[in-house]
Write a protein that holds these residues in place. Structure first.
Motif, mmCIF file in Angstrom:
data_model
loop_
_atom_site.group_PDB
_atom_site.id
_atom_site.type_symbol
_atom_site.label_atom_id
_atom_site.label_comp_id
_atom_site.label_asym_id
_atom_site.label_seq_id
_atom_site.Cartn_x
_atom_site.Cartn_y
_atom_site.Cartn_z
ATOM 1 N N ARG A 72 0.843 -1.198 0.000
ATOM 2 C CA ARG A 72 0.000 0.000 0.000
ATOM 3 C C ARG A 72 0.880 1.251 0.000
ATOM 4 O O ARG A 72 1.908 1.291 0.671
ATOM 5 C CB ARG A 72 -0.895 0.027 1.237
ATOM 6 C CG ARG A 72 -1.578 -1.291 1.591
ATOM 7 C CD ARG A 72 -2.847 -1.562 0.829
ATOM 8 N NE ARG A 72 -3.376 -2.867 1.195
ATOM 9 C CZ ARG A 72 -4.204 -3.089 2.225
ATOM 10 N NH1 ARG A 72 -4.579 -2.069 2.994
ATOM 11 N NH2 ARG A 72 -4.641 -4.299 2.483
ATOM 12 N N ASP A 111 -3.324 4.651 -2.288
ATOM 13 C CA ASP A 111 -4.222 3.867 -1.446
ATOM 14 C C ASP A 111 -4.710 4.674 -0.248
ATOM 15 O O ASP A 111 -5.737 4.361 0.346
ATOM 16 C CB ASP A 111 -3.495 2.617 -0.925
ATOM 17 C CG ASP A 111 -3.050 1.709 -2.057
ATOM 18 O OD1 ASP A 111 -3.920 1.244 -2.809
ATOM 19 O OD2 ASP A 111 -1.834 1.481 -2.197
ATOM 20 N N ARG A 287 -6.772 1.627 2.732
ATOM 21 C CA ARG A 287 -7.004 1.378 1.319
ATOM 22 C C ARG A 287 -8.095 2.334 0.877
ATOM 23 O O ARG A 287 -8.987 2.675 1.647
ATOM 24 C CB ARG A 287 -7.395 -0.077 1.063
ATOM 25 C CG ARG A 287 -8.669 -0.555 1.741
ATOM 26 C CD ARG A 287 -8.932 -2.017 1.355
ATOM 27 N NE ARG A 287 -10.251 -2.454 1.816
ATOM 28 C CZ ARG A 287 -10.479 -3.000 3.006
ATOM 29 N NH1 ARG A 287 -9.474 -3.159 3.858
ATOM 30 N NH2 ARG A 287 -11.697 -3.374 3.355
#
Length: 296
Positions: A72, A111, A287
């Motif tokens: 991420r 993200d 996310r």
């Protein structure tokens, strides 16, 4: 194996200038792959990056799946012009420009959003943080804008005022969080924010000669006290080493950070469950579109 909740894939762990020189003209896949392989071979399957302004973390997101890594990234951090943050991000001068940076990160595939609200530890003056922290109202607006765009917020923050401002603003994670006091830790305990203490950024400097060990020891002792209090108060805490920082190597950094946790708190099932819960929160929240998913 625990995941790495704070890394900088563009850094190499031993020479910042060399790392920049090697990738300033564009990401070099062979260097990125070396770092990803270190995570893979050590069984680390989750890495949350802190971003850079060379496109390295963006490129890493395209390569990480080949190594079985859930990676991420914010792509780049966002910092106030004239304040700390150029090393990892892009600046803004007003809130309209900040909003444009958030949208730019979104367009690049971020993200989550990373903001810089304070400077670094001042190793020459214990208890002090370099630069001037952003005021709480500005941090609140930054977090609000990012949340409205569907992003969780990772906040590089140190010092009592900086951390309290970040908590009030509703950041989703606080990175580093050095020099917190009891009042600040109590505020953190009452929030949903996850603290990522990155203990080994200081612990791994012991004996290297860059700074006086006596100064480093004082800082580490403060960090140890705060980690113990965080455990007692059941503050949400996750393991992240700031891998790529000086003497914090990719892959090995998170192993060092886990060892620091166990040295301070003991390697018990309760401690491990606490660490696992913090990482779970990071995985769930960081996310795009999932900001503030976790509710108490």
């Amino acid at each position: 194996m625990f995941g790495e909740c704070h890394a900088h894939i563009f850094l190499n762990g031993y020479d910042y200038r060399k790392a920049v020189e090697e990738q300033k003209n564009g990401p070099r896949d062979e260097l990125i792959r070396l770092h990803l392989e270190e995570y893979r071979k050590r069984g680390i399957r989750f890495v949350r990056d802190g971003g850079d302004h060379y496109g390295v973390s963006k490129r890493t997101a395209e390569l990480a799946q080949e190594y079985g890594i859930d990676y991420r990234t914010p792509v780049f951090a966002i910092y106030k012009e004239g304040h700390y943050g150029r090393i990892v991000g892009k600046s803004f001068s007003n809130m309209k420009e900040y909003h444009r940076r958030v949208l730019e990160a979104a367009e690049a595939g971020a993200d989550f959003i990373k903001i810089m609200t304070t400077g670094l530890l001042d190793f020459s003056d214990h208890g002090k943080i370099t630069g001037t922290p952003l005021e709480v109202l500005k941090v609140k607006e930054m977090v609000h804008i990012a949340h409205e765009e569907g992003f969780a917020v990772m906040s590089h923050t140190n010092g009592i005022y900086g951390v309290q401002a970040a908590i009030e603003a509703g950041v989703d994670s606080i990175e580093h969080g050095n020099y917190m006091n009891k009042e600040t830790l109590t505020m953190l305990a009452d929030s949903n924010s996850v603290w990522v203490p990155t203990l080994v950024t200081v612990r791994n400097l012991m004996g290297c000669g860059r700074f006086e060990d006596a100064v480093l020891r004082t800082i580490t002792e403060t960090g140890e006290r705060n980690l113990k209090m965080a455990f007692e108060k059941k503050i949400h805490v996750a393991v992240g080493s700031d891998a790529g920082a000086y003497r914090v190597l990719h892959g090995k950094g998170v192993e060092d950070e886990c060892r620091a946790f166990f040295d301070i708190l003991g390697d018990t099932p309760e401690v491990r469950r606490w660490m696992e819960d913090g990482e779970k929160r990071i995985r769930n929240v960081f996310r795009h579109g999932s900001s503030n998913l976790i509710q108490e």
